[in-house]
Design a protein around this motif. Structure first.
Motif, PDB file in Angstrom:
ATOM      1  N   THR A   1      -1.372  59.708  32.369  1.00 21.92           N
ATOM      2  CA  THR A   1      -0.786  60.785  31.596  1.00 21.92           C
ATOM      3  C   THR A   1      -1.911  61.570  30.940  1.00 21.92           C
ATOM      4  O   THR A   1      -2.858  60.976  30.420  1.00 21.92           O
ATOM      5  CB  THR A   1       0.142  60.234  30.501  1.00 21.92           C
ATOM      6  OG1 THR A   1       1.147  59.419  31.101  1.00 21.92           O
ATOM      7  CG2 THR A   1       0.804  61.369  29.728  1.00 21.92           C
ATOM      8  N   CYS A   2      -1.799  62.894  30.974  1.00 20.96           N
ATOM      9  CA  CYS A   2      -2.737  63.772  30.281  1.00 20.96           C
ATOM     10  C   CYS A   2      -1.941  64.715  29.389  1.00 20.96           C
ATOM     11  O   CYS A   2      -0.745  64.925  29.599  1.00 20.96           O
ATOM     12  CB  CYS A   2      -3.573  64.578  31.264  1.00 20.96           C
ATOM     13  SG  CYS A   2      -4.617  63.578  32.358  1.00 20.96           S
ATOM     14  N   GLN A   3      -2.613  65.308  28.415  1.00 22.24           N
ATOM     15  CA  GLN A   3      -1.936  66.224  27.505  1.00 22.24           C
ATOM     16  C   GLN A   3      -2.325  67.668  27.765  1.00 22.24           C
ATOM     17  O   GLN A   3      -1.632  68.575  27.300  1.00 22.24           O
ATOM     18  CB  GLN A   3      -2.248  65.856  26.053  1.00 22.24           C
ATOM     19  CG  GLN A   3      -1.241  66.360  25.032  1.00 22.24           C
ATOM     20  CD  GLN A   3       0.070  65.594  25.050  1.00 22.24           C
ATOM     21  OE1 GLN A   3       0.336  64.804  25.951  1.00 22.24           O
ATOM     22  NE2 GLN A   3       0.909  65.820  24.073  1.00 22.24           N
ATOM     23  N   LYS A   4      -3.412  67.875  28.492  1.00 28.50           N
ATOM     24  CA  LYS A   4      -3.865  69.223  28.775  1.00 28.50           C
ATOM     25  C   LYS A   4      -4.260  69.344  30.238  1.00 28.50           C
ATOM     26  O   LYS A   4      -4.651  68.356  30.877  1.00 28.50           O
ATOM     27  CB  LYS A   4      -5.070  69.593  27.901  1.00 28.50           C
ATOM     28  CG  LYS A   4      -4.782  69.611  26.416  1.00 28.50           C
ATOM     29  CD  LYS A   4      -5.880  70.339  25.644  1.00 28.50           C
ATOM     30  CE  LYS A   4      -7.198  69.622  25.694  1.00 28.50           C
ATOM     31  NZ  LYS A   4      -8.226  70.280  24.864  1.00 28.50           N
ATOM     32  N   HIS A  13      -1.707  56.926  28.861  1.00 30.16           N
ATOM     33  CA  HIS A  13      -2.183  58.225  28.401  1.00 30.16           C
ATOM     34  C   HIS A  13      -3.690  58.141  28.215  1.00 30.16           C
ATOM     35  O   HIS A  13      -4.175  57.291  27.467  1.00 30.16           O
ATOM     36  CB  HIS A  13      -1.507  58.597  27.088  1.00 30.16           C
ATOM     37  CG  HIS A  13      -1.423  60.065  26.860  1.00 30.16           C
ATOM     38  ND1 HIS A  13      -2.507  60.906  27.014  1.00 30.16           N
ATOM     39  CD2 HIS A  13      -0.386  60.862  26.506  1.00 30.16           C
ATOM     40  CE1 HIS A  13      -2.149  62.151  26.756  1.00 30.16           C
ATOM     41  NE2 HIS A  13      -0.861  62.157  26.446  1.00 30.16           N
ATOM     42  N   GLU A  20      -7.870  68.273  30.678  1.00 33.49           N
ATOM     43  CA  GLU A  20      -8.055  66.814  30.716  1.00 33.49           C
ATOM     44  C   GLU A  20      -7.831  66.299  32.133  1.00 33.49           C
ATOM     45  O   GLU A  20      -8.613  65.500  32.647  1.00 33.49           O
ATOM     46  CB  GLU A  20      -7.063  66.128  29.775  1.00 33.49           C
ATOM     47  CG  GLU A  20      -7.421  66.151  28.318  1.00 33.49           C
ATOM     48  CD  GLU A  20      -6.419  65.388  27.469  1.00 33.49           C
ATOM     49  OE1 GLU A  20      -6.764  65.059  26.322  1.00 33.49           O
ATOM     50  OE2 GLU A  20      -5.297  65.116  27.940  1.00 33.49           O
ATOM     51  N   GLU A  78      11.854  67.341  28.787  1.00 35.76           N
ATOM     52  CA  GLU A  78      11.456  66.603  27.596  1.00 35.76           C
ATOM     53  C   GLU A  78      12.618  66.571  26.601  1.00 35.76           C
ATOM     54  O   GLU A  78      13.237  67.597  26.327  1.00 35.76           O
ATOM     55  CB  GLU A  78      10.224  67.218  26.933  1.00 35.76           C
ATOM     56  CG  GLU A  78       9.768  66.423  25.716  1.00 35.76           C
ATOM     57  CD  GLU A  78       8.397  66.800  25.204  1.00 35.76           C
ATOM     58  OE1 GLU A  78       7.952  66.185  24.207  1.00 35.76           O
ATOM     59  OE2 GLU A  78       7.769  67.714  25.784  1.00 35.76           O
ATOM     60  N   ILE A  87       1.401  65.589  33.117  1.00 37.00           N
ATOM     61  CA  ILE A  87       0.935  66.325  31.945  1.00 37.00           C
ATOM     62  C   ILE A  87       2.134  66.533  31.030  1.00 37.00           C
ATOM     63  O   ILE A  87       3.072  67.250  31.377  1.00 37.00           O
ATOM     64  CB  ILE A  87       0.307  67.681  32.332  1.00 37.00           C
ATOM     65  CG1 ILE A  87      -0.892  67.466  33.262  1.00 37.00           C
ATOM     66  CG2 ILE A  87      -0.129  68.443  31.073  1.00 37.00           C
ATOM     67  CD1 ILE A  87      -1.525  68.758  33.765  1.00 37.00           C
ATOM     68  N   THR A  88       2.110  65.900  29.867  1.00 37.75           N
ATOM     69  CA  THR A  88       3.267  65.897  28.973  1.00 37.75           C
ATOM     70  C   THR A  88       3.171  67.018  27.941  1.00 37.75           C
ATOM     71  O   THR A  88       3.101  66.774  26.728  1.00 37.75           O
ATOM     72  CB  THR A  88       3.404  64.527  28.277  1.00 37.75           C
ATOM     73  OG1 THR A  88       2.140  64.154  27.724  1.00 37.75           O
ATOM     74  CG2 THR A  88       3.851  63.463  29.245  1.00 37.75           C
ATOM     75  N   TYR A  89       3.190  68.236  28.442  1.00 39.81           N
ATOM     76  CA  TYR A  89       3.046  69.393  27.562  1.00 39.81           C
ATOM     77  C   TYR A  89       3.672  70.607  28.229  1.00 39.81           C
ATOM     78  O   TYR A  89       3.600  70.754  29.458  1.00 39.81           O
ATOM     79  CB  TYR A  89       1.562  69.665  27.288  1.00 39.81           C
ATOM     80  CG  TYR A  89       1.298  70.346  25.967  1.00 39.81           C
ATOM     81  CD1 TYR A  89       1.126  69.606  24.810  1.00 39.81           C
ATOM     82  CD2 TYR A  89       1.223  71.735  25.881  1.00 39.81           C
ATOM     83  CE1 TYR A  89       0.874  70.213  23.583  1.00 39.81           C
ATOM     84  CE2 TYR A  89       0.973  72.358  24.663  1.00 39.81           C
ATOM     85  CZ  TYR A  89       0.807  71.593  23.522  1.00 39.81           C
ATOM     86  OH  TYR A  89       0.565  72.196  22.312  1.00 39.81           O
ATOM     87  N   LYS A  93      -5.637  60.187  26.725  1.00 40.56           N
ATOM     88  CA  LYS A  93      -6.153  60.869  25.531  1.00 40.56           C
ATOM     89  C   LYS A  93      -6.941  59.934  24.626  1.00 40.56           C
ATOM     90  O   LYS A  93      -7.787  60.387  23.847  1.00 40.56           O
ATOM     91  CB  LYS A  93      -5.011  61.499  24.737  1.00 40.56           C
ATOM     92  CG  LYS A  93      -4.073  60.487  24.081  1.00 40.56           C
ATOM     93  CD  LYS A  93      -2.893  61.156  23.407  1.00 40.56           C
ATOM     94  CE  LYS A  93      -1.912  60.154  22.840  1.00 40.56           C
ATOM     95  NZ  LYS A  93      -2.428  59.421  21.686  1.00 40.56           N
ATOM     96  N   TYR A 117       8.986  61.185  23.736  1.00 42.63           N
ATOM     97  CA  TYR A 117       8.026  60.474  22.902  1.00 42.63           C
ATOM     98  C   TYR A 117       8.755  60.159  21.600  1.00 42.63           C
ATOM     99  O   TYR A 117       8.846  60.997  20.709  1.00 42.63           O
ATOM    100  CB  TYR A 117       6.777  61.316  22.631  1.00 42.63           C
ATOM    101  CG  TYR A 117       5.745  60.545  21.825  1.00 42.63           C
ATOM    102  CD1 TYR A 117       4.955  59.569  22.425  1.00 42.63           C
ATOM    103  CD2 TYR A 117       5.580  60.780  20.465  1.00 42.63           C
ATOM    104  CE1 TYR A 117       4.031  58.847  21.694  1.00 42.63           C
ATOM    105  CE2 TYR A 117       4.650  60.067  19.726  1.00 42.63           C
ATOM    106  CZ  TYR A 117       3.891  59.104  20.343  1.00 42.63           C
ATOM    107  OH  TYR A 117       2.977  58.382  19.623  1.00 42.63           O
TER     108      TYR A 117
END
Length: 352
Positions: A60-63, A38, A66, A133, A82-84, A40, A170
């Motif tokens: 891995t990105c969150q946004k 990740h 990013e 998820e 992207i984990t969101y 981040k 997660y």
């Protein structure tokens, strides 16, 4: 080495970061586990490339923003998760544009998100990989049962513009057994519906060296491990010498024998406690507590004589390295035989 750096400043020891990257990659390789770090924690394309050099399969990105910043800076960063949950026309348009450039996947835990990305990608004529998820105990996002995971997997598998990529979680610290049970059940049920489960991805630096306790997972997404921080030292995952990121601060006042003030406050160290007492660890001074922050001031206390002088510089291991990274436009990167260089942080503070 740091005399000419204005404080407060964020320092990164690149040799320690490389050692942290190599350590976990070796562990993962020994257990047949793919690594997808990740970003981040560092938000730096050059460090992401070091992670790829060590053997990572992607990032891995969150946004969305990013991911945009990372791939714009390096053509090697071409495999992104992207984990969101992605919602909204602007974000979906940006997601489609990203998918035209790199191998891209996202996650979803509800039908609204799935239907939204399906509509955007079907009309664009592009296929997007989507993970379901799953909540394995952290109680953030994620479906709450294997049965719910099956229904969303089926919805993704039949949606235009989408491809079911597998399962994502997660977990909470110490949650390996729950990951194993949940994901094994969900995988069995999904495969019984005739749908393949290509990958199962888990994460969390606090438990990274215990990832083998959930062998159902095929991939792991550590973030903080690249720098480590006070929270991971407190959990016994790292030692102080494994902490690559520190905050350099200057003592600006010593108003009492047991108290001093530094120029690093909440705008540098952040307010994250992560269950700890105080706002960071002063290297070489375990007797000092950073007990209070205002925006530009940090208050240091000591049971005895604090023995600091105005103008003296100290280095602090923050409670949480990831949020500190996001507070600055650039970090000072140094190493053995390497004078500090100022590296911009391109993936910080983005809007979408």
């Amino acid at each position: 080495m740091f005399d000419r750096i204005q404080t407060p400043a964020v320092l990164v020891d690149i040799d320690v970061a490389k050692r942290n990257i190599t350590r976990f990659q070796a562990y993962a390789d020994s257990h047949g586990l793919k690594v997808r770090p990740h970003i981040k924690t560092h938000k730096l394309p050059a460090i992401a490339e070091l992670q790829l050099d060590a053997g990572a399969v992607g990032i891995t990105c969150q946004k969305v923003s990013e991911a945009e910043a990372m791939i714009a800076a390096s053509d090697r960063l071409n495999n992104v998760l992207i984990t969101y949950n992605i919602l909204g026309d602007d974000k979906l348009a940006a997601l489609v544009a990203l998918a035209r450039k790199v191998k891209l996947a996202v996650v979803a835990d509800n039908a609204t998100v799935i239907d939204g990305i399906a509509a955007a990608f079907a009309s664009a004529g592009v296929t997007l990989e989507v993970f379901v998820e799953c909540n394995t105990g952290a109680d953030r996002c994620g479906v709450g049962s294997p049965q719910e995971a099956v229904e969303l997997a089926a919805r993704i598998a039949t949606a235009p513009g989408l491809r079911f990529a597998g399962l994502m979680t997660y977990p909470p610290v110490g949650g390996a057994a729950r990951v194993q049970a949940f994901m094994t059940a969900a995988k069995t049920l999904i495969e019984a519906r005739g749908i393949a489960v290509p990958a199962i991805t888990s994460g969390g630096s606090p438990d990274m060296m215990k990832a083998h306790l959930a062998p159902v997972a095929t991939e792991f997404r550590p973030g903080t491990y690249v720098y480590n921080d006070r929270s991971l030292v407190a959990r016994g995952v790292a030692e102080w010498e494994d902490c690559a990121l520190t905050v350099l601060a200057t003592v600006v006042s010593v108003p009492a024998a047991d108290r001093a003030i530094i120029d690093a406050g909440s705008k540098t160290l952040t307010s994250d406690l992560l269950g700890l007492v105080g706002h960071g660890h002063v290297l070489g001074r375990p007797d000092i507590t950073i007990d209070q922050l205002s925006e530009e001031h940090g208050r240091l206390r000591c049971d005895g004589d604090i023995n600091l002088t105005v103008g003296q510089r100290i280095r602090i291991v923050p409670n949480h390295a990831c949020v500190v990274t996001n507070m600055v436009d650039a970090v000072h990167v140094y190493g053995s035989g390497k004078a500090p260089e100022l590296w911009p942080v391109p993936a910080r503070g983005k809007i979408i």
